[in-house]
Design an enzyme around this catalytic site. Structure first.
Site, PDB file in Angstrom:
ATOM      1  N   ASP A  66       0.589  -0.941  -0.098  1.00 54.61           N
ATOM      2  CA  ASP A  66      -0.386   0.134   0.266  1.00 54.61           C
ATOM      3  C   ASP A  66       1.284   1.180   0.156  1.00 54.61           C
ATOM      4  OD1 ASP A  66       0.676  -0.926   2.544  1.00 54.61           O
ATOM      5  OD2 ASP A  66      -0.758   0.723   3.315  1.00 54.61           O
ATOM      6  N   GLU A 131      -0.091  -0.626   6.279  1.00 45.59           N
ATOM      7  CA  GLU A 131       0.969  -0.266   6.551  1.00 45.59           C
ATOM      8  C   GLU A 131       0.287   0.771   7.118  1.00 45.59           C
ATOM      9  OE1 GLU A 131       4.635   0.725   7.778  1.00 45.59           O
ATOM     10  OE2 GLU A 131       3.774   1.246   5.841  1.00 45.59           O
TER      11      GLU A 131
END
EC number: 3.5.1.18
Length: 376
Positions: A66, A131
């Site tokens: 991400d 994250e």
């Protein structure tokens, strides 16, 4: 695919946290081609991968697919997800943080298993798409599953961008803990024209903040940087009106603390200040992570040795900065090192990496694999 092709394909995926946006398909295909067992773990909108090959002593490669928002695309030289390669530089959101490192890990693994058909240990991958966001459905939940299964991870290398000027000049073997605190100071709502009768919680909060700023939270550096406090926000419950005083004010604070502090110690210091002024108050503390630190071990030695060989420098061990998923992995592995690409453009416009840095990082990762899983 070669290392540049993998990196480019990953960058093209608009994987705004917590969405994977196709990154896992690319990674899983690479892992399957190497003979890895791959398990997909999806929690909510977050897609995670747990994969491994081999048995025995386990080295974990950990990372995330991400990315943060690209911001104003007009400020970019090239569209942030176009994965533009120009003069040896690869542009794109997530190139440095940390899709480039993921590509380096995959190619390092491919080269390693091509050279060593039956290593002495096991290589595992833990990849998440959560994250940069809350982290609630990412590495944290995967680690909880692995703990229930009694999985053993001996050491972990996280591909977070740690370099400042050169690949490997900085590595991290620990992080401070993170604690958020909300202090609510109560007063009494009143008309602003009757100031002499006001019990204004904003004025009360000013005194509290003054005391907080003067407080010594922890002047001891120990093995991690000093404990620090930052005030994130101050807000009252009055949103629209301009002729009344608020009945309460919230003070939002974040602490980054080392092993000399903890949630209990910090809260007690805050409460002692609040009691001193005898205001009506509430206090809420949210512990995001405890500090962690890796003592000298075979992973740290291998990282330092590999950087010396490929970069001709000795890395500095500096544990400043924010939290990482190491805070969750520490529950299952006491050896955690962070080593990745340069961090000077992460989360900024025109995030980019040098192709030559990708190749250097791949060589470093491959050397670490050999040291840990062959010569260990």
């Amino acid at each position: 695919m070669n290392i540049v092709e993998i990196a480019k394909n990953l960058i093209k995926c608009q994987s705004l946290s917590p969405y994977d946006a196709g990154c896992n398909k690319i990674i899983i295909k690479c892992l399957h081609n190497m003979g890895f067992y791959v398990e997909k773990m999806k929690f909510g909108k977050t897609e995670n991968i747990w994969a491994y090959k081999g048995t025995g002593y386990t080295l974990l490669f950990a990372g995330h697919t991400d990315v943060v928002h690209a911001g104003n695309v007009k400020n970019w030289k090239y569209p942030p997800f176009s994965s533009k390669l120009k003069d040896g530089i690869l542009y794109g959101r997530g190139s440095a943080d940390m899709k480039g490192a993921l590509a380096a890990m995959l190619i390092a693994a491919k080269k390693f298993f091509k050279s060593y058909k039956e290593p002495k240990g096991r290589l595992a991958f833990l990849i998440t798409s959560d994250e940069e966001g809350s982290g609630s459905n990412g590495t944290k939940k995967v680690i909880n599953v692995l703990l229930k299964r009694k999985e053993k991870i001996d050491c972990c290398l996280i591909g977070e961008p740690t370099g400042e000027k050169n690949i490997g000049d900085i590595v991290k073997n620990g992080r401070r803990g993170s604690l958020s605190v909300k202090i609510i100071i109560y007063g009494k709502q009143n008309h602003v024209a009757y100031a002499e009768n006001n019990n204004n919680p904003i004025y009360h909060s000013n005194k509290i903040i003054g005391e907080l700023l003067k407080t010594s939270w922890n002047d001891v550096q120990c093995i991690l940087p000093k404990t620090t406090m930052q005030i994130i926000g101050i807000r009252s419950n009055i949103k629209k009106f301009t002729n009344i005083t608020p009945s309460k004010v919230e003070i939002i604070i974040n602490f980054r603390f080392n092993f000399k502090s903890n949630k209990k110690i910090i809260k007690e210091k805050i409460v002692s200040i609040l009691k001193k002024y005898k205001y009506f108050y509430d206090i809420k503390c949210i512990l995001h992570s405890d500090p962690f630190f890796t003592k000298t071990g075979n992973l740290l030695k291998s990282v330092i040795e590999s950087v010396k060989i490929y970069q001709k420098i000795t890395p500095c061990i500096i544990n400043s900065g924010g939290t990482s998923d190491g805070r969750f992995i520490y529950k299952i592995s006491k050896q955690i090192i962070e080593l990745g690409l340069l961090n000077k453009t992460i989360h900024k416009d025109n995030e980019h990496i040098k192709v030559k840095d990708l190749l250097i990082l791949c060589n470093i990762y491959q050397y670490i694999l050999k040291k840990i899983l062959i010569k260990n």
